[in-house]
Design a protein around this motif. Structure first.
Motif, PDB file in Angstrom:
ATOM      1  N   MET A 116     -19.228  50.685  28.206  1.00  0.00           N
ATOM      2  CA  MET A 116     -20.311  51.241  28.985  1.00  0.00           C
ATOM      3  C   MET A 116     -21.016  50.095  29.701  1.00  0.00           C
ATOM      4  N   LYS A 117     -21.401  50.349  30.927  1.00  0.00           N
ATOM      5  CA  LYS A 117     -22.085  49.342  31.724  1.00  0.00           C
ATOM      6  C   LYS A 117     -23.487  49.093  31.180  1.00  0.00           C
ATOM      7  N   ILE A 118     -23.956  47.872  31.377  1.00  0.00           N
ATOM      8  CA  ILE A 118     -25.285  47.504  30.893  1.00  0.00           C
ATOM      9  C   ILE A 118     -26.356  48.365  31.564  1.00  0.00           C
ATOM     10  N   SER A 119     -26.153  48.762  32.815  1.00  0.00           N
ATOM     11  CA  SER A 119     -27.134  49.606  33.510  1.00  0.00           C
ATOM     12  C   SER A 119     -27.247  50.974  32.833  1.00  0.00           C
ATOM     13  N   GLU A 120     -26.135  51.514  32.365  1.00  0.00           N
ATOM     14  CA  GLU A 120     -26.155  52.796  31.658  1.00  0.00           C
ATOM     15  C   GLU A 120     -26.849  52.647  30.304  1.00  0.00           C
ATOM     16  N   THR A 121     -26.632  51.511  29.669  1.00  0.00           N
ATOM     17  CA  THR A 121     -27.290  51.245  28.391  1.00  0.00           C
ATOM     18  C   THR A 121     -28.805  51.234  28.576  1.00  0.00           C
ATOM     19  N   PHE A 122     -29.281  50.539  29.609  1.00  0.00           N
ATOM     20  CA  PHE A 122     -30.716  50.495  29.863  1.00  0.00           C
ATOM     21  C   PHE A 122     -31.264  51.873  30.230  1.00  0.00           C
ATOM     22  N   LYS A 123     -30.490  52.655  30.940  1.00  0.00           N
ATOM     23  CA  LYS A 123     -30.930  54.016  31.292  1.00  0.00           C
ATOM     24  C   LYS A 123     -31.139  54.840  30.026  1.00  0.00           C
ATOM     25  N   ILE A 124     -30.215  54.739  29.095  1.00  0.00           N
ATOM     26  CA  ILE A 124     -30.344  55.478  27.837  1.00  0.00           C
ATOM     27  C   ILE A 124     -31.540  54.964  27.039  1.00  0.00           C
ATOM     28  N   LEU A 125     -31.778  53.664  27.085  1.00  0.00           N
ATOM     29  CA  LEU A 125     -32.904  53.081  26.353  1.00  0.00           C
ATOM     30  C   LEU A 125     -34.253  53.331  27.027  1.00  0.00           C
ATOM     31  N   ALA A 156     -23.068  56.155  24.218  1.00  0.00           N
ATOM     32  CA  ALA A 156     -23.293  54.753  24.572  1.00  0.00           C
ATOM     33  C   ALA A 156     -22.866  53.798  23.460  1.00  0.00           C
ATOM     34  N   ASP A 157     -22.326  54.328  22.373  1.00  0.00           N
ATOM     35  CA  ASP A 157     -21.891  53.546  21.207  1.00  0.00           C
ATOM     36  C   ASP A 157     -23.032  52.799  20.532  1.00  0.00           C
ATOM     37  N   MET A 158     -24.269  53.253  20.729  1.00  0.00           N
ATOM     38  CA  MET A 158     -25.411  52.629  20.081  1.00  0.00           C
ATOM     39  C   MET A 158     -25.591  53.146  18.664  1.00  0.00           C
ATOM     40  N   VAL A 159     -25.106  54.360  18.425  1.00  0.00           N
ATOM     41  CA  VAL A 159     -25.246  55.002  17.123  1.00  0.00           C
ATOM     42  C   VAL A 159     -23.878  55.464  16.659  1.00  0.00           C
ATOM     43  N   ILE A 160     -23.613  55.258  15.386  1.00  0.00           N
ATOM     44  CA  ILE A 160     -22.367  55.692  14.761  1.00  0.00           C
ATOM     45  C   ILE A 160     -22.688  56.873  13.862  1.00  0.00           C
ATOM     46  N   GLU A 161     -21.834  57.882  13.913  1.00  0.00           N
ATOM     47  CA  GLU A 161     -21.996  59.091  13.096  1.00  0.00           C
ATOM     48  C   GLU A 161     -20.886  59.118  12.054  1.00  0.00           C
ATOM     49  N   TYR A 162     -21.239  59.434  10.819  1.00  0.00           N
ATOM     50  CA  TYR A 162     -20.204  59.618   9.805  1.00  0.00           C
ATOM     51  C   TYR A 162     -20.658  60.657   8.788  1.00  0.00           C
ATOM     52  N   LYS A 163     -19.676  61.306   8.189  1.00  0.00           N
ATOM     53  CA  LYS A 163     -19.948  62.375   7.228  1.00  0.00           C
ATOM     54  C   LYS A 163     -19.804  61.863   5.811  1.00  0.00           C
ATOM     55  N   LEU A 217     -27.034  52.439  13.206  1.00  0.00           N
ATOM     56  CA  LEU A 217     -26.922  51.635  14.420  1.00  0.00           C
ATOM     57  C   LEU A 217     -25.569  50.949  14.511  1.00  0.00           C
ATOM     58  N   ASN A 218     -25.078  50.847  15.731  1.00  0.00           N
ATOM     59  CA  ASN A 218     -23.932  50.013  16.035  1.00  0.00           C
ATOM     60  C   ASN A 218     -24.498  48.767  16.694  1.00  0.00           C
ATOM     61  N   THR A 219     -24.702  47.731  15.926  1.00  0.00           N
ATOM     62  CA  THR A 219     -25.423  46.553  16.413  1.00  0.00           C
ATOM     63  C   THR A 219     -24.646  45.767  17.467  1.00  0.00           C
ATOM     64  N   SER A 220     -23.343  45.980  17.592  1.00  0.00           N
ATOM     65  CA  SER A 220     -22.571  45.221  18.578  1.00  0.00           C
ATOM     66  C   SER A 220     -23.047  45.510  20.002  1.00  0.00           C
ATOM     67  N   VAL A 221     -23.510  46.720  20.271  1.00  0.00           N
ATOM     68  CA  VAL A 221     -24.027  47.048  21.601  1.00  0.00           C
ATOM     69  C   VAL A 221     -25.292  46.247  21.873  1.00  0.00           C
ATOM     70  N   PHE A 222     -26.138  46.103  20.879  1.00  0.00           N
ATOM     71  CA  PHE A 222     -27.379  45.368  21.055  1.00  0.00           C
ATOM     72  C   PHE A 222     -27.112  43.874  21.196  1.00  0.00           C
ATOM     73  N   ASP A 223     -26.046  43.396  20.580  1.00  0.00           N
ATOM     74  CA  ASP A 223     -25.643  42.004  20.768  1.00  0.00           C
ATOM     75  C   ASP A 223     -25.301  41.759  22.237  1.00  0.00           C
ATOM     76  N   GLU A 224     -24.628  42.724  22.866  1.00  0.00           N
ATOM     77  CA  GLU A 224     -24.275  42.619  24.280  1.00  0.00           C
ATOM     78  C   GLU A 224     -25.528  42.586  25.161  1.00  0.00           C
ATOM     79  N   VAL A 225     -26.506  43.420  24.839  1.00  0.00           N
ATOM     80  CA  VAL A 225     -27.760  43.440  25.602  1.00  0.00           C
ATOM     81  C   VAL A 225     -28.471  42.098  25.453  1.00  0.00           C
TER      82      VAL A 225
END
Length: 98
Positions: free
Chosen positions: A1-10, A53-60, A69-77
């Protein structure tokens, strides 16, 4: 996902609040909705965008769906912000006015 899309979601207050809550560890949808005071449908919308946006991981686990949280996305930011001299140590929760 592009950084601009990440900021839009945030850019949404409730999505940022969800991320802040998940910093403390995994939570299920009921816990998140209750703390935010929003309907399950509204929460589902926000979680869908955060997952896309891969910011959150879902599991059952048993009968519950947990989110974390998927912290790797925040590392990119942070890497992107580093181009401007911003580092995790210079960031202050709540912004510069608090």
């Amino acid at each position: 996902m592009k950084i601009s899309e990440t900021f839009k979601i945030l850019s949404d207050d409730q999505r940022r609040e969800i991320i802040t809550m998940l910093r403390g560890g995994r939570m299920n949808a009921g816990e998140i909705a209750e703390r935010l005071g929003i309907t399950p449908a509204a929460l589902s919308y926000h979680l869908r965008l955060l997952k896309k946006a891969d910011m959150v991981i879902e599991y059952k686990e048993k009968n519950f769906i947990y989110y974390e949280l998927n912290t790797s996305v925040f590392d990119e930011v942070l890497l992107w912000l580093g181009q401007f001299g911003v580092s995790p140590g210079t960031l202050k929760e709540g912004g510069p006015d608090e």
